[in-house]
Design a protein around this motif. Structure first.
Motif, PDB file in Angstrom:
ATOM      1  N   LYS A  77       2.796   5.706  -7.253  1.00 23.22           N
ATOM      2  CA  LYS A  77       4.133   5.314  -6.353  1.00 23.22           C
ATOM      3  C   LYS A  77       4.087   3.944  -5.569  1.00 23.22           C
ATOM      4  O   LYS A  77       2.637   3.694  -5.369  1.00 23.22           O
ATOM      5  CB  LYS A  77       4.380   6.604  -5.500  1.00 23.22           C
ATOM      6  N   GLY A  78       4.892   3.494  -4.982  1.00 28.43           N
ATOM      7  CA  GLY A  78       4.854   2.198  -4.389  1.00 28.43           C
ATOM      8  C   GLY A  78       3.874   2.143  -3.127  1.00 28.43           C
ATOM      9  O   GLY A  78       2.879   1.305  -3.139  1.00 28.43           O
ATOM     10  N   ASN A  79       3.847   3.157  -2.342  1.00 28.91           N
ATOM     11  CA  ASN A  79       2.860   3.102  -1.281  1.00 28.91           C
ATOM     12  C   ASN A  79       1.407   3.386  -1.772  1.00 28.91           C
ATOM     13  O   ASN A  79       0.577   2.963  -1.223  1.00 28.91           O
ATOM     14  CB  ASN A  79       3.353   4.283  -0.166  1.00 28.91           C
ATOM     15  N   GLU A  80       1.236   4.349  -2.677  1.00 29.67           N
ATOM     16  CA  GLU A  80      -0.066   4.513  -3.325  1.00 29.67           C
ATOM     17  C   GLU A  80      -0.589   3.335  -3.801  1.00 29.67           C
ATOM     18  O   GLU A  80      -1.697   3.131  -3.762  1.00 29.67           O
ATOM     19  CB  GLU A  80      -0.052   5.653  -4.388  1.00 29.67           C
ATOM     20  N   LEU A  81       0.179   2.596  -4.633  1.00 30.04           N
ATOM     21  CA  LEU A  81      -0.250   1.438  -5.500  1.00 30.04           C
ATOM     22  C   LEU A  81      -0.834   0.356  -4.434  1.00 30.04           C
ATOM     23  O   LEU A  81      -1.827  -0.327  -4.705  1.00 30.04           O
ATOM     24  CB  LEU A  81       0.889   0.779  -6.289  1.00 30.04           C
ATOM     25  N   LYS A  82       0.039   0.147  -3.337  1.00 29.29           N
ATOM     26  CA  LYS A  82      -0.413  -0.968  -2.293  1.00 29.29           C
ATOM     27  C   LYS A  82      -1.445  -0.652  -1.719  1.00 29.29           C
ATOM     28  O   LYS A  82      -2.496  -1.116  -1.661  1.00 29.29           O
ATOM     29  CB  LYS A  82       0.900  -0.958  -1.438  1.00 29.29           C
ATOM     30  N   PHE A  83      -1.675   0.924  -1.391  1.00 26.00           N
ATOM     31  CA  PHE A  83      -2.888   1.404  -0.724  1.00 26.00           C
ATOM     32  C   PHE A  83      -4.191   1.072  -1.553  1.00 26.00           C
ATOM     33  O   PHE A  83      -5.224   0.545  -1.253  1.00 26.00           O
ATOM     34  CB  PHE A  83      -2.683   2.715  -0.401  1.00 26.00           C
ATOM     35  N   TYR A  84      -4.163   1.532  -3.022  1.00 25.58           N
ATOM     36  CA  TYR A  84      -5.445   1.293  -3.588  1.00 25.58           C
ATOM     37  C   TYR A  84      -5.450  -0.004  -4.094  1.00 25.58           C
ATOM     38  O   TYR A  84      -6.457  -0.506  -4.351  1.00 25.58           O
ATOM     39  CB  TYR A  84      -4.931   2.038  -4.875  1.00 25.58           C
ATOM     40  N   ASN A  85      -4.570  -0.967  -4.069  1.00 21.31           N
ATOM     41  CA  ASN A  85      -4.708  -2.367  -4.291  1.00 21.31           C
ATOM     42  C   ASN A  85      -5.833  -3.183  -3.011  1.00 21.31           C
ATOM     43  O   ASN A  85      -6.563  -3.955  -3.076  1.00 21.31           O
ATOM     44  CB  ASN A  85      -3.452  -3.038  -4.504  1.00 21.31           C
ATOM     45  N   TYR A  86      -4.969  -2.731  -1.939  1.00 18.76           N
ATOM     46  CA  TYR A  86      -5.778  -2.931  -0.635  1.00 18.76           C
ATOM     47  C   TYR A  86      -7.207  -2.500  -0.597  1.00 18.76           C
ATOM     48  O   TYR A  86      -8.135  -3.377  -0.094  1.00 18.76           O
ATOM     49  CB  TYR A  86      -5.105  -2.749   0.519  1.00 18.76           C
ATOM     50  N   PHE A  87      -7.440  -1.267  -0.858  1.00 18.39           N
ATOM     51  CA  PHE A  87      -8.591  -0.488  -0.860  1.00 18.39           C
ATOM     52  C   PHE A  87      -9.819  -1.159  -1.780  1.00 18.39           C
ATOM     53  O   PHE A  87     -10.689  -1.713  -1.475  1.00 18.39           O
ATOM     54  CB  PHE A  87      -8.586   0.762  -1.205  1.00 18.39           C
TER      55      PHE A  87
END
Length: 398
Positions: free
Chosen positions: A58-68
Motif C-alpha cells: 500500500k501507499g504508506n508501506e511502499l513509502k516506508f520501505y523505500n525510505y528504509f
C-alpha cells in the motif's frame, strides 16, 4: 597536545586522496546497494504470485520501505567509507594502529552482517510466508514493528562511528555525516526506487476480465437493488488465495445452507465467485466429494428459491446463480496446444471443469434444473437454464 590525547578527525589526517576515494567508493556502493534492494524487492514480489496472490504494498508501506532501504544503503556506504579512511598510516598514539584496525574490522563486520541479515530475512519472507496460500498480511512489519526497521539503520550508523571514536575526536564528523545521510537517503529514495506499478499492471492484466465482471456486477447491484458493498469486500473479491478470500467463499456457501432466506448481497457475491471460478481451498476429501465443491449446492439454491416469491428480484438472481453453475459445468475443454488462444479465466474454468467438478454435483444440478423446469410458476425463469452437456454426467446416466 599531550601525547596521550586523541586528535580531532580531519581530512589532513585521513589524507586527501584516501578521503575522496573513500567518499566516492561509499557513494557508489550506496547507489548499487539501494538499486539492488529495489530490484530484489520486485523479484521477490513477483515470486509470490506463483502460489499466492501478488504482494502489493500500500501507499504508506511502499513509502516506508523505500525510505528504509535508502537509509540502510546510505549507512552501509558510510561503513565502506570509514573502512577506507581508517586505513591511513598516521598514528600519534601507540594503540592507534590497533584501534584503526578494530575500526576497519568493525565497519566490514557491520556491513556484511547487516547485508546478510536483510538478504536472508528479505528472501525468506516472500518465499515462505507471503508466497504461501492463505497469507493475508498477518505479519505487518510497517504497522506492528516499525521500530525494528527504524533502529536497524541507526545501529549501523552508530556502530560505524563507535570504533572511530577510540582513535579520534569525531563528534563534529558524526553530526555532519548524520545530516548528509538524511539528505542522501531522500535523494536515493527518489532515484533508485522502482515503481511497483510495472509489475502490478502486468500481473493484474491476467485477471482483467474477472475484475471487469466484478465491477459490472457491483455497479448493477448498487443501481438496481441499492446495495452497498464495502471496499474491503470488493478487494477480497479480487484476491484468490488469501485467508480473507477463503473465508469469504466458505461463509457464502454456509449462508446458502441455512434454513432461512439468504440476503441479496450474498447472492450477488455467490454469482460473482462462481462466474470467476474462484478457488476456496485444497481438496480435502477427493475431487468427487460434494464437500469439496466451493460454492452453494444446487439443492441449497433450490431451497432458497422456495423462500422467495416467484416474481421477486431475489428469485431472478438465484436463477442466475444456478445458471452460472450450469455454465461452469458446460465449460468447453481447451486442448493443450490451444491454451494461448484463451484468456486466463477461460483456461482456469476449463481446468476446473476437467478436474474439480464432482459427478454427484452434476447429478444434483441436473435434478434441480429438471425440478424447476417442471414447476409452472417458474416457467419464464427456467428458460435461462441451459441444458447440462457434461459427458461425465451423460456417461453415468447411461
Amino acid at each position: 597536545m599531550p601525547r596521550f590525547g586523541k586528535e580531532r578527525l580531519s581530512i589532513r589526517l585521513i589524507g586527501q586522496i584516501r578521503f575522496w576515494f573513500g567518499l566516492s567508493a561509499g557513494l557508489l556502493s550506496a547507489l548499487w546497494i539501494a538499486w539492488l534492494f529495489s530490484c530484489s524487492r520486485e523479484v521477490f514480489r513477483f515470486m509470490t504470485c506463483f502460489s499466492a496472490d501478488l504482494l502489493v504494498l500500500k501507499g504508506n508501506e511502499l513509502k516506508f520501505y523505500n525510505y528504509f532501504f535508502s537509509a540502510l544503503a546510505t549507512v552501509l556506504d558510510l561503513s565502506i567509507a570509514i573502512w577506507i579512511w581508517m586505513g591511513n598510516h598516521s598514528h600519534k598514539r601507540k594503540k592507534d594502529r590497533i584501534f584503526k584496525q578494530l575500526a576497519r574490522t568493525n565497519a566490514l563486520l557491520v556491513f556484511w552482517i547487516i547485508l546478510m541479515v536483510v538478504a536472508r530475512f528479505g528472501s525468506l519472507l516472500p518465499i515462505i510466508l507471503t508466497g504461501s496460500p492463505g497469507y493475508d498480511n498477518q505479519l505487518d512489519l510497517v504497522d506492528e514493528f516499525p521500530i525494528l526497521l527504524i533502529l536497524l539503520p541507526l545501529i549501523v550508523f552508530t556502530q560505524s562511528w563507535f570504533a572511530v571514536k577510540l582513535v579520534y575526536r569525531a563528534n563534529r564528523w558524526i553530526i555532519i555525516s548524520l545530516v548528509i545521510s538524511i539528505v542522501f537517503t531522500v535523494a536515493l529514495k527518489n532515484t533508485t526506487s522502482i515503481n511497483q506499478e510495472f509489475l502490478n499492471t502486468a500481473y493484474f492484466q491476467k485477471f482483467e476480465k474477472d475484475f471487469r465482471y466484478i465491477d459490472e456486477e457491483i455497479s448493477i447491484a448498487e443501481k438496481e437493488y441499492h446495495l452497498t458493498f464495502s471496499a474491503e469486500t470488493i478487494e477480497t473479491l479480487r484476491k484468490w488465495h488469501s485467508e480473507g478470500a477463503i473465508e469469504q467463499m466458505e461463509s457464502i456457501k454456509a449462508a446458502f445452507s441455512e434454513n432461512h432466506p439468504v440476503s441479496m448481497d450474498t447472492i450477488i457475491l455467490q454469482k460473482i465467485v462462481i462466474h470467476n471460478y474462484k478457488p476456496s481451498y485444497w481438496a480435502r476429501y477427493g475431487r468427487n466429494s460434494l464437500r469439496d465443491w466451493h460454492y452453494a449446492l444446487p439443492n441449497d439454491i433450490l431451497k432458497q428459491i422456495g423462500y422467495s416469491h416467484p416474481d421477486s428480484d431475489k428469485t431472478k438472481e438465484l436463477f442466475l446463480v444456478l445458471q452460472e453453475e450450469i455454465d461452469l459445468v458446460n465449460t468447453p475443454l481447451i486442448q493443450n496446444n490451444e491454451y494461448r488462444n484463451y484468456t486466463w479465466t477461460e483456461r482456469r474454468r476449463s481446468l476446473g471443469r476437467r478436474y474439480d467438478i464432482p459427478v454427484a454435483l452434476m447429478q444434483q444440478l441436473s435434478d434441480v434444473r429438471d425440478s424447476l423446469i417442471n414447476d409452472h410458476q417458474y416457467e419464464e425463469l427456467s428458460k435461462i437454464l441451459p441444458e447440462i452437456k457434461n459427458s461425465r454426467l451423460q456417461g453415468t446416466a447411461q
